[in-house]
Design an enzyme around this catalytic site. Structure first.
Site, PDB file in Angstrom:
ATOM      1  N   GLU A  44       0.585  -1.331  -0.456  1.00  0.00           N
ATOM      2  CA  GLU A  44      -0.227   0.008   0.042  1.00  0.00           C
ATOM      3  C   GLU A  44       1.039   1.589  -0.213  1.00  0.00           C
ATOM      4  O   GLU A  44       1.792   1.302   1.016  1.00  0.00           O
ATOM      5  CB  GLU A  44      -0.746  -0.171   1.371  1.00  0.00           C
ATOM      6  CG  GLU A  44      -1.887  -0.892   1.521  1.00  0.00           C
ATOM      7  CD  GLU A  44      -2.527  -1.307   2.162  1.00  0.00           C
ATOM      8  OE1 GLU A  44      -2.842  -0.462   3.201  1.00  0.00           O
ATOM      9  OE2 GLU A  44      -3.731  -1.902   2.376  1.00  0.00           O
ATOM     10  N   GLU A  55      -1.583 -10.865  -5.664  1.00  0.00           N
ATOM     11  CA  GLU A  55      -1.269 -11.509  -6.982  1.00  0.00           C
ATOM     12  C   GLU A  55      -1.173 -10.479  -8.241  1.00  0.00           C
ATOM     13  O   GLU A  55       0.201 -11.376  -8.672  1.00  0.00           O
ATOM     14  CB  GLU A  55      -3.267 -11.332  -6.855  1.00  0.00           C
ATOM     15  CG  GLU A  55      -4.457 -12.276  -6.307  1.00  0.00           C
ATOM     16  CD  GLU A  55      -5.165 -11.465  -5.209  1.00  0.00           C
ATOM     17  OE1 GLU A  55      -4.169 -10.444  -4.670  1.00  0.00           O
ATOM     18  OE2 GLU A  55      -6.016 -11.162  -5.907  1.00  0.00           O
TER      19      GLU A  55
HETATM   20  N1  THU Z   1      -6.077  -6.848  -1.533  1.00  0.00           N
HETATM   21  C1  THU Z   1      -5.532  -7.471  -2.424  1.00  0.00           C
HETATM   22  O1  THU Z   1      -4.463  -7.273  -2.129  1.00  0.00           O
HETATM   23  N2  THU Z   1      -5.393  -8.776  -3.562  1.00  0.00           N
HETATM   24  C2  THU Z   1      -7.380  -8.795  -3.311  1.00  0.00           C
HETATM   25  O2  THU Z   1      -7.683  -9.190  -4.494  1.00  0.00           O
HETATM   26  C3  THU Z   1      -8.101  -8.246  -2.680  1.00  0.00           C
HETATM   27  C4  THU Z   1      -7.710  -6.659  -1.700  1.00  0.00           C
HETATM   28  C5  THU Z   1      -5.332  -6.036  -0.747  1.00  0.00           C
HETATM   29  C6  THU Z   1      -5.787  -4.462  -1.789  1.00  0.00           C
HETATM   30  C7  THU Z   1      -5.320  -3.216   0.004  1.00  0.00           C
HETATM   31  O3  THU Z   1      -3.969  -3.361   0.050  1.00  0.00           O
HETATM   32  C8  THU Z   1      -5.981  -4.409   0.960  1.00  0.00           C
HETATM   33  O4  THU Z   1      -6.329  -6.170   0.046  1.00  0.00           O
HETATM   34  C9  THU Z   1      -7.486  -4.122   0.318  1.00  0.00           C
HETATM   35  O5  THU Z   1      -8.407  -3.568  -0.231  1.00  0.00           O
END
Ligand code: THU
Length: 139
Positions: A44, A55
């Site tokens: 993030e 992913e």
């Molecule tokens: N997130 C993922 O890493 N993969 C997903 O398929 C769903 C969402 C992450 C993005 C963000 O850092 C956090 O989860 C909350 O949305």
């Protein structure tokens, strides 16, 4: 294919998640066409939009190392079964039309899907190739 091994790698990657804003940890591990494993976590960024899902981190690592095809991808997250977001489904579509997607809570508790189930009637590289052929005929 050793699904438990893939989930184990995804769980290890999840620990590396950099999530100071959501505190939602996601890990992923994928299997390439020649059975190499690549892992990723979500990352993030303070301005939010550059944030990368676990992913896509794993997929971009594999593609940037010269791989072209994904056979399987496992995802683990803080939710009770964390499913890939829409953007990640489309990215999986690009490199793993026939991929198996494993959504896991633990090495023993997981669900398996074909990409087609999670992204039905999808758009992909073949559609652009088809459009090329069609426009050639029209010339
Ligand atoms: N997130 C993922 O890493 N993969 C997903 O398929 C769903 C969402 C992450 C993005 C963000 O850092 C956090 O989860 C909350 O949305």
């Amino acid at each position: 294919m050793d699904i438990k091994e893939l989930i184990k790698k995804a769980l290890e990657a999840q620990k590396k998640a950099y999530v100071p804003y959501s505190n939602f940890h996601v890990g992923s591990a994928l299997l390439t066409e020649n059975d190499e494993i690549f892992t990723g976590c979500n990352i993030e960024i303070a301005s939010y939009s550059p944030t990368l899902c676990a992913e896509r981190t794993a997929i971009f690592k594999a593609i940037s190392e010269g791989h072209k095809k994904i056979k399987a991808i496992a995802v683990v997250g803080d939710a009770d079964f964390t499913y890939p977001c829409g953007v990640c489904r489309q990215v999986i579509r690009e490199f793993g039309k026939d991929a198996i997607i494993i959504i896991a809570n633990s090495e023993d508790e997981y669900r398996e899907y074909k990409l087609e189930e999670l992204l039905p009637h999808s758009f992909g590289p073949e559609d652009l190739a088809e459009a090329d052929t069609r426009s050639e005929k029209n010339v």
